[in-house]
Structure formats: C-alpha cells, structure tokens
Design a protein around this motif. Structure first.
Motif, PDB file in Angstrom:
ATOM      1  N   ARG A 161       0.625  -1.341  -0.094  1.00  0.00           N
ATOM      2  CA  ARG A 161      -0.115  -0.052  -0.042  1.00  0.00           C
ATOM      3  C   ARG A 161       1.025   1.311   0.086  1.00  0.00           C
ATOM      4  NH1 ARG A 161      -3.427  -0.828   4.835  1.00  0.00           N
ATOM      5  NH2 ARG A 161      -2.571  -2.933   5.048  1.00  0.00           N
ATOM      6  N   LYS A 162       1.886   1.340   0.948  1.00  0.00           N
ATOM      7  CA  LYS A 162       2.785   2.198   0.918  1.00  0.00           C
ATOM      8  C   LYS A 162       3.392   2.453  -0.512  1.00  0.00           C
ATOM      9  CE  LYS A 162       4.423   2.326   5.570  1.00  0.00           C
ATOM     10  NZ  LYS A 162       5.426   1.958   6.387  1.00  0.00           N
ATOM     11  N   LEU A 163       3.733   1.679  -1.058  1.00  0.00           N
ATOM     12  CA  LEU A 163       4.531   1.727  -2.427  1.00  0.00           C
ATOM     13  C   LEU A 163       3.491   2.202  -3.678  1.00  0.00           C
ATOM     14  CD1 LEU A 163       6.650  -1.493  -2.685  1.00  0.00           C
ATOM     15  CD2 LEU A 163       7.421   0.878  -2.347  1.00  0.00           C
ATOM     16  N   ASP A 164       2.224   1.799  -3.377  1.00  0.00           N
ATOM     17  CA  ASP A 164       1.228   2.264  -4.148  1.00  0.00           C
ATOM     18  C   ASP A 164       0.780   3.727  -4.248  1.00  0.00           C
ATOM     19  OD1 ASP A 164       0.893  -0.224  -5.501  1.00  0.00           O
ATOM     20  OD2 ASP A 164      -0.737  -0.897  -3.845  1.00  0.00           O
ATOM     21  N   LYS A 165       0.899   4.122  -2.932  1.00  0.00           N
ATOM     22  CA  LYS A 165       0.511   5.602  -2.638  1.00  0.00           C
ATOM     23  C   LYS A 165       1.783   6.468  -3.070  1.00  0.00           C
ATOM     24  CE  LYS A 165      -2.062   5.126   1.641  1.00  0.00           C
ATOM     25  NZ  LYS A 165      -2.016   5.257   3.137  1.00  0.00           N
ATOM     26  N   ASP A 166       2.894   5.786  -3.008  1.00  0.00           N
ATOM     27  CA  ASP A 166       4.162   6.634  -3.634  1.00  0.00           C
ATOM     28  C   ASP A 166       4.113   6.811  -5.000  1.00  0.00           C
ATOM     29  OD1 ASP A 166       5.096   7.208  -1.158  1.00  0.00           O
ATOM     30  OD2 ASP A 166       6.490   5.490  -1.061  1.00  0.00           O
ATOM     31  N   LYS A 167       3.535   5.649  -5.591  1.00  0.00           N
ATOM     32  CA  LYS A 167       3.362   5.698  -7.038  1.00  0.00           C
ATOM     33  C   LYS A 167       2.367   6.479  -7.543  1.00  0.00           C
ATOM     34  CE  LYS A 167       2.574   1.959 -10.757  1.00  0.00           C
ATOM     35  NZ  LYS A 167       2.058   0.554 -10.703  1.00  0.00           N
ATOM     36  N   VAL A 168       1.195   6.551  -7.018  1.00  0.00           N
ATOM     37  CA  VAL A 168       0.166   7.663  -7.298  1.00  0.00           C
ATOM     38  C   VAL A 168       0.884   9.127  -7.231  1.00  0.00           C
ATOM     39  CG1 VAL A 168      -2.110   8.580  -6.560  1.00  0.00           C
ATOM     40  CG2 VAL A 168      -1.682   5.910  -6.893  1.00  0.00           C
ATOM     41  N   LYS A 169       1.387   9.270  -6.329  1.00  0.00           N
ATOM     42  CA  LYS A 169       2.036  10.667  -6.062  1.00  0.00           C
ATOM     43  C   LYS A 169       2.858  11.156  -7.146  1.00  0.00           C
ATOM     44  CE  LYS A 169       1.393  11.104  -0.904  1.00  0.00           C
ATOM     45  NZ  LYS A 169       2.102  11.052   0.323  1.00  0.00           N
ATOM     46  N   LYS A 170       3.785  10.142  -7.561  1.00  0.00           N
ATOM     47  CA  LYS A 170       4.968  10.280  -8.367  1.00  0.00           C
ATOM     48  C   LYS A 170       4.102  10.494  -9.826  1.00  0.00           C
ATOM     49  CE  LYS A 170       8.589   8.133  -6.305  1.00  0.00           C
ATOM     50  NZ  LYS A 170       9.723   6.967  -6.359  1.00  0.00           N
ATOM     51  N   ASP A 171       2.937   9.799  -9.947  1.00  0.00           N
ATOM     52  CA  ASP A 171       2.134   9.726 -11.353  1.00  0.00           C
ATOM     53  C   ASP A 171       1.630  11.149 -11.640  1.00  0.00           C
ATOM     54  OD1 ASP A 171       2.958   7.380 -11.955  1.00  0.00           O
ATOM     55  OD2 ASP A 171       1.040   6.502 -11.358  1.00  0.00           O
ATOM     56  N   GLU A 172       0.979  11.749 -10.334  1.00  0.00           N
ATOM     57  CA  GLU A 172       0.514  13.212 -10.348  1.00  0.00           C
ATOM     58  C   GLU A 172       1.508  14.039 -10.863  1.00  0.00           C
ATOM     59  OE1 GLU A 172      -1.702  13.401  -6.572  1.00  0.00           O
ATOM     60  OE2 GLU A 172      -3.199  12.072  -7.239  1.00  0.00           O
ATOM     61  N   LYS A 173       2.545  14.033 -10.265  1.00  0.00           N
ATOM     62  CA  LYS A 173       3.687  15.167 -10.567  1.00  0.00           C
ATOM     63  C   LYS A 173       4.131  15.054 -11.798  1.00  0.00           C
ATOM     64  CE  LYS A 173       4.861  15.570  -5.502  1.00  0.00           C
ATOM     65  NZ  LYS A 173       6.033  15.491  -4.836  1.00  0.00           N
ATOM     66  N   ASP A 174       4.772  13.911 -12.145  1.00  0.00           N
ATOM     67  CA  ASP A 174       5.364  13.760 -13.475  1.00  0.00           C
ATOM     68  C   ASP A 174       4.598  12.694 -14.347  1.00  0.00           C
ATOM     69  OD1 ASP A 174       7.305  15.117 -12.389  1.00  0.00           O
ATOM     70  OD2 ASP A 174       8.331  13.180 -11.636  1.00  0.00           O
ATOM     71  N   THR A 175       3.671  13.470 -15.334  1.00  0.00           N
ATOM     72  CA  THR A 175       2.976  12.581 -16.164  1.00  0.00           C
ATOM     73  C   THR A 175       3.631  12.098 -17.444  1.00  0.00           C
ATOM     74  OG1 THR A 175       1.911  14.593 -17.241  1.00  0.00           O
ATOM     75  CG2 THR A 175       0.712  13.549 -15.588  1.00  0.00           C
ATOM     76  N   ASP A 176       4.699  13.102 -17.623  1.00  0.00           N
ATOM     77  CA  ASP A 176       5.668  12.757 -18.985  1.00  0.00           C
ATOM     78  C   ASP A 176       6.383  11.621 -18.658  1.00  0.00           C
ATOM     79  OD1 ASP A 176       4.716  14.948 -19.921  1.00  0.00           O
ATOM     80  OD2 ASP A 176       6.588  16.381 -19.121  1.00  0.00           O
ATOM     81  N   LYS A 177       6.810  11.161 -17.349  1.00  0.00           N
ATOM     82  CA  LYS A 177       7.929  10.211 -17.359  1.00  0.00           C
ATOM     83  C   LYS A 177       7.250   8.949 -16.624  1.00  0.00           C
ATOM     84  CE  LYS A 177      11.591  13.248 -16.660  1.00  0.00           C
ATOM     85  NZ  LYS A 177      12.692  13.847 -15.486  1.00  0.00           N
ATOM     86  N   ASP A 178       5.858   8.792 -16.979  1.00  0.00           N
ATOM     87  CA  ASP A 178       5.142   7.863 -16.296  1.00  0.00           C
ATOM     88  C   ASP A 178       5.618   6.144 -16.779  1.00  0.00           C
ATOM     89  OD1 ASP A 178       2.981   6.802 -15.009  1.00  0.00           O
ATOM     90  OD2 ASP A 178       1.447   6.373 -16.490  1.00  0.00           O
ATOM     91  N   LYS A 179       5.828   6.212 -17.716  1.00  0.00           N
ATOM     92  CA  LYS A 179       6.369   4.784 -18.304  1.00  0.00           C
ATOM     93  C   LYS A 179       7.936   4.350 -17.440  1.00  0.00           C
ATOM     94  CE  LYS A 179       4.141   4.963 -22.718  1.00  0.00           C
ATOM     95  NZ  LYS A 179       4.298   4.965 -24.217  1.00  0.00           N
ATOM     96  N   GLU A 180       8.816   5.338 -17.416  1.00  0.00           N
ATOM     97  CA  GLU A 180      10.013   5.003 -16.893  1.00  0.00           C
ATOM     98  C   GLU A 180       9.851   4.766 -15.468  1.00  0.00           C
ATOM     99  OE1 GLU A 180      12.517   8.161 -19.700  1.00  0.00           O
ATOM    100  OE2 GLU A 180      12.511   8.630 -17.435  1.00  0.00           O
ATOM    101  N   LYS A 181       8.779   5.435 -14.788  1.00  0.00           N
ATOM    102  CA  LYS A 181       8.532   5.203 -13.173  1.00  0.00           C
ATOM    103  C   LYS A 181       8.070   3.828 -12.807  1.00  0.00           C
ATOM    104  CE  LYS A 181       8.588   9.985 -11.842  1.00  0.00           C
ATOM    105  NZ  LYS A 181       7.857  11.050 -10.902  1.00  0.00           N
ATOM    106  N   GLU A 182       7.071   3.487 -14.023  1.00  0.00           N
ATOM    107  CA  GLU A 182       6.400   2.068 -13.599  1.00  0.00           C
ATOM    108  C   GLU A 182       7.541   1.217 -13.598  1.00  0.00           C
ATOM    109  OE1 GLU A 182       1.999   3.362 -15.453  1.00  0.00           O
ATOM    110  OE2 GLU A 182       3.460   1.716 -16.533  1.00  0.00           O
ATOM    111  N   ASN A 183       8.462   1.131 -14.748  1.00  0.00           N
ATOM    112  CA  ASN A 183       9.395   0.188 -14.672  1.00  0.00           C
ATOM    113  C   ASN A 183      10.315   0.091 -13.474  1.00  0.00           C
ATOM    114  OD1 ASN A 183       8.620  -0.497 -17.175  1.00  0.00           O
ATOM    115  ND2 ASN A 183       9.901   0.764 -18.263  1.00  0.00           N
TER     116      ASN A 183
END
Length: 185
Positions: free
Chosen positions: A91-113
C-alpha cells in the motif's frame, strides 16, 4: 560497608578466591581463599588445608533442566504478521506511485518500470522458514562451593559482628555528647 544484624545472618558461606592474600583465620598463613556470605555481610579468610576444619560443604541441589517456553507466537501468528507487513508495504508503494504519477505525467512509463523493480526487490519472500519454537540455553549451575560454618565458629562470627555493631552505635552516640573541657580551671 553496611553493618549486618547478627540475627539475620545465615550460616551459608561461599568459597571465593581473592586477588590479595590475607592471614588464615586459624593458622595466620597468607591465603587467597575466603568464605563469604551471599551479600558479603561476613567473610573470613581460611587456607585450603583448614577449609574443612572451619566449615562443612553443603551439597548443592541438582540443577534445574532448561525450561522451554510453551507460550510463544505460533507459526500461524508469524505468517499472519508477515502477510500484514507485506500488504502495508505494498500500500505504501502504491501511494508513492500515485503521488509520483500526479507530479510527472511525462515520465510515467519510466517510473512504472522503476517501481516494479523496487517492488520485486523489497517484497519479502513467502517461503521463509519460520522457527516454531525458541530454545533457551540451560541455566548455569552455581560456580562457587557452598559451606556451612561449624557451630562454634559460627557463634564466634555472630558475636564478633554483634561487637562491631555495638561499637559503631557507641561511636554514633558519642558524636552527640559534649566534649570534655581541655583547659584548666
């Protein structure tokens, strides 16, 4: 040094070795063997040859076998705690992932990896071996030999302690009394 009361003194002495030698209670030869009570209220130096002259050995009871704890966490409890921990981390990692997705929509694919790599490296494998019981080390037996002083020597020790205690009380009382005049009339 704390004074001991003569009525509370028990006739159980332990043989110990000291770093400095003192005269034996019987023959006045230097010795490093001392018989002392558990709280060191009373002690007397005695050489190894006179050890049995002044005291009799007390046989120690058989040591108690090591006790195994019966009330501990079971394997089911440990598995439950591990699964709860894994779900919280996910859950913590998912929350961190959502926050990062909101900030950086351009680098979404790189962050998911990157997050997938992090998730795979921080997850706890479920095939861990869980110990079912912990074994405590056995209780060590006492290292010092126990002795009981002979009746007459024990009475002498009690009387000596009583005399010392009375001397200390007399000194305390004499401090409160007025001093003798030192000048002539």
């Amino acid at each position: 040094m704390a004074t001991a009361t003569s009525t509370g003194l028990q006739n159980i002495y332990y043989e110990r070795k000291t770093g400095t030698s003192r005269p034996c209670f019987i023959c006045n030869r230097p010795t490093t063997t001392v018989l002392a009570t558990i709280k060191t209220e009373d002690f007397l130096y005695t050489c190894d040859s006179h050890l049995t002259d002044t005291a009799s050995p007390i046989s120690s009871p058989t040591p108690i076998p090591a006790l195994t704890p019966t009330s501990g966490p079971s394997a089911e409890d440990l598995k439950k705690v591990i699964s709860e921990y894994q779900s919280r981390e996910a859950r913590k990692l998912d929350k961190d992932k959502v926050k990062k997705d909101e900030k950086d929509t351009d680098k979404d694919k790189e962050k998911e990896n990157e997050n997938d790599k992090i998730n795979s490296s921080t997850s706890i494998p479920s095939t861990q071996s869980i110990p079912t019981s912990t074994v405590q080390p056995p209780i060590p037996a006492p290292t010092h030999k126990k002795y009981a002083l002979h009746r007459h020597i024990f009475e002498m020790r009690k009387n000596e302690l009583k005399r010392k205690e009375q001397g200390n009380k007399a000194k305390e009382v004499s401090r409160g009394l007025p001093q003798v005049p030192r000048t002539g009339f």
